[in-house]
Design a protein around this motif. Structure first.
Motif, PDB file in Angstrom:
ATOM      1  N   UNK A 210    -120.558 -56.035 -11.886  1.00 25.99           N
ATOM      2  CA  UNK A 210    -121.588 -55.369 -11.097  1.00 25.99           C
ATOM      3  C   UNK A 210    -121.111 -55.033  -9.696  1.00 25.99           C
ATOM      4  N   UNK A 211    -120.150 -55.778  -9.154  1.00 27.13           N
ATOM      5  CA  UNK A 211    -119.647 -55.493  -7.811  1.00 27.13           C
ATOM      6  C   UNK A 211    -118.994 -54.129  -7.783  1.00 27.13           C
ATOM      7  N   UNK A 212    -118.295 -53.759  -8.844  1.00 22.43           N
ATOM      8  CA  UNK A 212    -117.594 -52.487  -8.886  1.00 22.43           C
ATOM      9  C   UNK A 212    -118.505 -51.344  -9.326  1.00 22.43           C
ATOM     10  N   UNK A 213    -119.621 -51.680  -9.962  1.00 22.01           N
ATOM     11  CA  UNK A 213    -120.523 -50.633 -10.444  1.00 22.01           C
ATOM     12  C   UNK A 213    -121.126 -49.888  -9.257  1.00 22.01           C
ATOM     13  N   UNK A 214    -121.231 -48.577  -9.392  1.00 24.97           N
ATOM     14  CA  UNK A 214    -121.816 -47.788  -8.310  1.00 24.97           C
ATOM     15  C   UNK A 214    -123.328 -47.948  -8.328  1.00 24.97           C
ATOM     16  N   UNK A 215    -123.933 -47.786  -7.173  1.00 27.86           N
ATOM     17  CA  UNK A 215    -125.366 -47.889  -7.035  1.00 27.86           C
ATOM     18  C   UNK A 215    -125.967 -46.492  -7.135  1.00 27.86           C
ATOM     19  N   UNK A 216    -126.723 -46.210  -8.214  1.00 33.32           N
ATOM     20  CA  UNK A 216    -127.322 -44.898  -8.441  1.00 33.32           C
ATOM     21  C   UNK A 216    -128.819 -44.941  -8.195  1.00 33.32           C
ATOM     22  N   UNK A 217    -129.384 -43.779  -7.861  1.00 28.59           N
ATOM     23  CA  UNK A 217    -130.818 -43.649  -7.649  1.00 28.59           C
ATOM     24  C   UNK A 217    -131.534 -43.852  -8.979  1.00 28.59           C
ATOM     25  N   UNK A 218    -132.574 -44.624  -8.977  1.00 22.87           N
ATOM     26  CA  UNK A 218    -133.356 -44.871 -10.187  1.00 22.87           C
ATOM     27  C   UNK A 218    -134.182 -43.634 -10.542  1.00 22.87           C
ATOM     28  N   UNK A 219    -133.975 -43.102 -11.749  1.00 20.89           N
ATOM     29  CA  UNK A 219    -134.770 -41.954 -12.177  1.00 20.89           C
ATOM     30  C   UNK A 219    -136.213 -42.376 -12.442  1.00 20.89           C
ATOM     31  N   UNK A 220    -136.423 -43.620 -12.789  1.00 23.20           N
ATOM     32  CA  UNK A 220    -137.785 -44.131 -12.986  1.00 23.20           C
ATOM     33  C   UNK A 220    -138.564 -44.077 -11.670  1.00 23.20           C
TER      34      UNK A 220
ATOM     35  N   UNK B  68    -126.864 -39.088 -12.528  1.00 22.61           N
ATOM     36  CA  UNK B  68    -126.300 -40.122 -11.663  1.00 22.61           C
ATOM     37  C   UNK B  68    -126.290 -39.619 -10.228  1.00 22.61           C
ATOM     38  N   UNK B  69    -127.391 -39.858  -9.515  1.00 19.83           N
ATOM     39  CA  UNK B  69    -127.513 -39.469  -8.114  1.00 19.83           C
ATOM     40  C   UNK B  69    -127.196 -40.669  -7.241  1.00 19.83           C
ATOM     41  N   UNK B  70    -126.577 -40.423  -6.113  1.00 24.95           N
ATOM     42  CA  UNK B  70    -126.289 -41.516  -5.174  1.00 24.95           C
ATOM     43  C   UNK B  70    -127.616 -42.129  -4.723  1.00 24.95           C
ATOM     44  N   UNK B  71    -127.624 -43.432  -4.569  1.00 21.42           N
ATOM     45  CA  UNK B  71    -128.844 -44.134  -4.149  1.00 21.42           C
ATOM     46  C   UNK B  71    -129.311 -43.589  -2.804  1.00 21.42           C
ATOM     47  N   UNK B  72    -130.619 -43.429  -2.681  1.00 19.03           N
ATOM     48  CA  UNK B  72    -131.202 -42.862  -1.474  1.00 19.03           C
ATOM     49  C   UNK B  72    -132.243 -43.824  -0.924  1.00 19.03           C
ATOM     50  N   UNK B  73    -132.151 -44.155   0.360  1.00 24.00           N
ATOM     51  CA  UNK B  73    -133.127 -45.079   0.929  1.00 24.00           C
ATOM     52  C   UNK B  73    -134.527 -44.471   1.014  1.00 24.00           C
ATOM     53  N   UNK B  74    -134.633 -43.145   1.191  1.00 19.86           N
ATOM     54  CA  UNK B  74    -135.942 -42.505   1.287  1.00 19.86           C
ATOM     55  C   UNK B  74    -135.840 -41.066   0.800  1.00 19.86           C
TER      56      UNK B  74
ATOM     57  N   UNK C 259    -135.735 -34.479  -2.525  1.00 12.53           N
ATOM     58  CA  UNK C 259    -134.570 -34.318  -1.660  1.00 12.53           C
ATOM     59  C   UNK C 259    -134.184 -35.639  -1.008  1.00 12.53           C
ATOM     60  N   UNK C 260    -132.876 -35.841  -0.876  1.00 15.42           N
ATOM     61  CA  UNK C 260    -132.337 -36.960  -0.118  1.00 15.42           C
ATOM     62  C   UNK C 260    -131.423 -36.355   0.942  1.00 15.42           C
ATOM     63  N   UNK C 261    -131.563 -36.814   2.188  1.00 16.13           N
ATOM     64  CA  UNK C 261    -130.738 -36.243   3.251  1.00 16.13           C
ATOM     65  C   UNK C 261    -129.441 -37.002   3.476  1.00 16.13           C
ATOM     66  N   UNK C 262    -129.428 -38.313   3.170  1.00 21.83           N
ATOM     67  CA  UNK C 262    -128.192 -39.076   3.349  1.00 21.83           C
ATOM     68  C   UNK C 262    -128.122 -40.175   2.305  1.00 21.83           C
TER      69      UNK C 262
END
Length: 174
Positions: free
Chosen positions: A16-26, A55-61, A77-80
C-alpha cells in the motif's frame, strides 16, 4: 541474491505504501447526487455512475458546476492536481406536443394568391409616383409573402411581396 532483490522489489511495488492515491469515484458520484439533488439513474441525476476504472489523482476539494444552462451535465473539477471530468445528467422527458386538429392546420395556412407561371404586375413607388413592370412568377406565394418574378429574360428574378392575384409590390417601395 538477484532473485531476492527482485522479490523484495515486487513486494514493495505491491504494498500500500507504493500504491498511488486515486480520487474515489464513489465520492464523485455522491457529490454529483448532492449537487443535482437526484440519485444516479433518476431524471435530473447522473445517467450512470462514474467509471471505476478512471484513475484521477486524489483531490482535497472538488468543485461542481453545470456545464450549460440546460443542465445536461455536471463538470467536476480539481485545481490541484488539475483535472476535470463531465458527468452526463438524465434530462427529463419532454412533454408531447398538444395534438392540433388537421382542420386548424389547414385554416392557419394562407391561401396562395400568385402561382408559379402566373403573369404578375410588379409595382414600385408610393401614392404620388409609381412604376410598374410585367413579369412571370417563378414561385408560389400567399398574400404578404415573398415571390420571385422574372421581368426580363437572361436576368435573375426580382423579389416582391404578393398583394393579390396578379399583383406584387417591391418591398420598401410603397
Amino acid at each position: 541474491m538477484t532473485r531476492t532483490l527482485c522479490f523484495i522489489a515486487l513486494m514493495f511495488a505491491a504494498s500500500p505504501v507504493a500504491a498511488q492515491n486515486f480520487q474515489s469515484t464513489t465520492l464523485i458520484d455522491k457529490a454529483v447526487a448532492g449537487f443535482t439533488g437526484h440519485a444516479i439513474g433518476e431524471s435530473g441525476g447522473a445517467r450512470t455512475a462514474v467509471d471505476t476504472r478512471l484513475k484521477l489523482a486524489a483531490c482535497p476539494m472538488v468543485s461542481l458546476n453545470w456545464r450549460t444552462d440546460s443542465h445536461d451535465s455536471v463538470v467536476v473539477t480539481c485545481t490541484d492536481p488539475q483535472w476535470r471530468i463531465f458527468v452526463p445528467v438524465m434530462m427529463p422527458a419532454s412533454p408531447a406536443p398538444a395534438a392540433t386538429p388537421a382542420a386548424a392546420v389547414v385554416a392557419a395556412k394562407a391561401p396562395i394568391v400568385i402561382k408559379r407561371g402566373d403573369p404578375v404586375t410588379v409595382v414600385a413607388g408610393d401614392g404620388g409616383f409609381s412604376v410598374t413592370r410585367d413579369g412571370i412568377a417563378t414561385t408560389d406565394a400567399a398574400a404578404g409573402a415573398r415571390v420571385l418574378v422574372r421581368v426580363q429574360d437572361g436576368k435573375p428574378p426580382i423579389q416582391a411581396i404578393a398583394v393579390e392575384p396578379g399583383k406584387a409590390m417591391i418591398p420598401g417601395a410603397e
